[in-house]
Design a protein around this motif. Sequence first.
Motif, short mmCIF file in Angstrom:
data_model
loop_
_atom_site.label_atom_id
_atom_site.label_comp_id
_atom_site.label_asym_id
_atom_site.label_seq_id
_atom_site.Cartn_x
_atom_site.Cartn_y
_atom_site.Cartn_z
N ASP A 121 0.68 -1.59 -0.14
CA ASP A 121 0.02 0.11 -0.11
C ASP A 121 0.60 1.08 -0.11
OD1 ASP A 121 -2.25 -1.31 -0.11
OD2 ASP A 121 -2.82 -0.98 2.13
N SER A 122 2.16 1.52 0.70
CA SER A 122 2.68 2.38 1.37
C SER A 122 3.41 2.74 -0.59
CB SER A 122 4.07 2.03 1.74
OG SER A 122 3.53 1.94 2.99
N LEU A 123 4.34 1.73 -0.84
CA LEU A 123 4.41 1.76 -2.95
C LEU A 123 3.05 1.84 -3.85
CD1 LEU A 123 6.71 0.40 -4.57
CD2 LEU A 123 5.09 -1.12 -5.26
N THR A 124 2.11 2.17 -3.24
CA THR A 124 1.35 2.92 -4.17
C THR A 124 0.76 4.05 -4.15
OG1 THR A 124 -0.51 1.59 -3.07
CG2 THR A 124 -0.31 0.41 -4.94
N ARG A 125 0.84 4.45 -3.05
CA ARG A 125 0.67 5.75 -2.70
C ARG A 125 1.50 6.30 -3.03
NH1 ARG A 125 -4.07 6.11 0.17
NH2 ARG A 125 -3.34 8.41 0.46
N LEU A 126 3.35 5.55 -2.65
CA LEU A 126 4.77 5.92 -3.48
C LEU A 126 4.15 6.63 -4.95
CD1 LEU A 126 7.72 6.75 -3.23
CD2 LEU A 126 8.16 4.48 -3.30
N TRP A 127 4.02 5.85 -5.47
CA TRP A 127 3.38 5.93 -6.99
C TRP A 127 2.74 7.49 -7.12
CZ3 TRP A 127 2.29 0.00 -8.21
CH2 TRP A 127 3.37 -1.07 -8.33
N PHE A 135 0.62 18.42 -9.19
CA PHE A 135 1.20 19.21 -8.78
C PHE A 135 0.92 19.08 -7.03
CE2 PHE A 135 1.19 23.63 -6.88
CZ PHE A 135 2.17 23.88 -6.85
N ASP A 136 -0.29 18.81 -6.83
CA ASP A 136 -0.79 18.85 -5.63
C ASP A 136 -1.42 17.31 -4.41
OD1 ASP A 136 -1.02 21.36 -4.12
OD2 ASP A 136 -3.47 21.07 -3.56
N GLN A 137 -0.25 16.84 -5.42
CA GLN A 137 -0.08 15.67 -4.83
C GLN A 137 -0.15 15.77 -2.92
OE1 GLN A 137 -2.31 13.08 -4.77
NE2 GLN A 137 -2.13 12.62 -6.46
N PRO A 138 1.36 16.21 -3.43
CA PRO A 138 2.22 16.52 -1.52
C PRO A 138 1.16 16.78 -1.10
CG PRO A 138 4.22 16.79 -3.52
CD PRO A 138 2.48 16.66 -4.31
N ARG A 139 0.52 18.02 -1.70
CA ARG A 139 -0.49 18.63 -0.09
C ARG A 139 -1.62 18.14 -0.15
NH1 ARG A 139 0.57 24.31 -2.56
NH2 ARG A 139 0.86 23.23 -4.13
N ASP A 181 -9.97 12.85 -6.43
CA ASP A 181 -10.15 12.46 -5.10
C ASP A 181 -8.77 10.88 -5.52
OD1 ASP A 181 -12.62 10.69 -4.51
OD2 ASP A 181 -12.01 8.97 -5.69
N GLU A 182 -9.06 10.59 -4.63
CA GLU A 182 -8.15 9.72 -3.95
C GLU A 182 -7.59 8.50 -4.51
OE1 GLU A 182 -6.05 6.63 0.71
OE2 GLU A 182 -8.23 7.95 -0.06
N ASP A 183 -9.09 8.12 -5.34
CA ASP A 183 -8.70 6.84 -5.69
C ASP A 183 -8.68 6.74 -7.11
OD1 ASP A 183 -9.57 4.82 -3.82
OD2 ASP A 183 -12.21 5.42 -3.98
N VAL A 184 -9.12 8.10 -7.96
CA VAL A 184 -8.26 8.72 -8.99
C VAL A 184 -6.98 8.17 -8.66
CG1 VAL A 184 -8.47 10.50 -10.97
CG2 VAL A 184 -10.48 9.75 -9.75
N ASP A 187 -5.26 5.23 -8.71
CA ASP A 187 -5.35 4.65 -9.95
C ASP A 187 -4.87 5.29 -11.21
OD1 ASP A 187 -6.84 3.04 -9.17
OD2 ASP A 187 -9.14 4.37 -10.15
N ALA A 188 -3.85 6.26 -10.40
CA ALA A 188 -3.03 7.04 -12.13
C ALA A 188 -1.27 7.02 -11.65
CB ALA A 188 -3.65 9.02 -11.59
N GLY A 189 -1.25 6.40 -10.54
CA GLY A 189 0.27 6.61 -10.85
C GLY A 189 0.46 4.48 -10.83
N ARG A 190 -0.59 3.71 -10.00
CA ARG A 190 -0.72 2.58 -10.75
C ARG A 190 -0.67 2.12 -11.89
NH1 ARG A 190 -5.81 1.55 -7.27
NH2 ARG A 190 -5.12 1.04 -5.03
N HIS A 191 -1.37 2.99 -13.09
CA HIS A 191 -1.51 2.99 -14.55
C HIS A 191 0.05 3.20 -14.94
CE1 HIS A 191 -3.12 3.05 -18.42
NE2 HIS A 191 -2.53 4.07 -18.33
#
Length: 271
Positions: A121-127, A135-139, A181-184, A187-191
């Motif tokens: 899960d940490s890896l998918t969030r890292l992605w 741009f705003d993902q870290p925040r 949205d978190e799921d969006v 999914d973008a990171g996984r893709h």
Amino acid sequence: MIEQHTGTAATSTEFLDVLFDRMAPDGAWAAVAGTVEAVEIVIEAARSTVLEPARRLVAEEATDPRLEPGSGHQWPDTEGFYLAAIAVRFAQLLDSCEAVTSLHRSGHYRAGWAVLGQGADSLTRLWMLTETMVFDQPRDEARRSSHAWYAFAQAYNRCGLGATVAVHPFDAALGNDVTEDEDVSLDAGRHRAPMPARDLVAAIAEGVRLARVHIPGALQLDPNATAELHNSATDFDNTGLVQAQLRLTAGLVHTAAVSVDAAFAISIGHR
């Protein structure tokens, strides 16, 4: 090279890459690849060659911050905050993987799957940070963390089990709404992650599910097995499954390190 842009040594996966080549099925160290000792070596290599240099580079960014164009003038608006969020996610992943090795040493193999799942899960969030261009993902991740703190505190305090949990002001600092949205974002990171990395995460997810739904095979066939449910050939301490979990753990560390190293190389290269 990063060293040309900062006074700090660069992150690097060269040593980890060598380790993995030698631990491959046809490598010189293939015989030790599925052992706790091998995973511990991989984790320590990742800490010393990727995480620690990353933390030092983040410290330099804090000293000489780079503000994003058109952004504000606070720490969360800097490239350093982005890199710091990546380093935190990687540290969390390494801690989970180290916990897996501790569970192995104590013989708690089934519990290891839950902790390994946390690492995945940490890896998918890292992605979300390394593989997307939001741009705003870290925040947004900081905002999600703040929301999660409040949700936990409220749920726990309703239980009336003792002293209440209060959210620290630091954890409440970025508590406004997320921009995506978190799921969006997930999914973008996984893709955008490499297919072998996605396959590794999928294999871990199936291992987590196996641990969740497992019923001892002997019990299904032999009524007398109720007296002795453990079967070393089919339960979670069987050699094949133990080695598979450890190989996945090492693979998770290597996969995450590659993503972190690439993100830092790109960012610091633009200083």
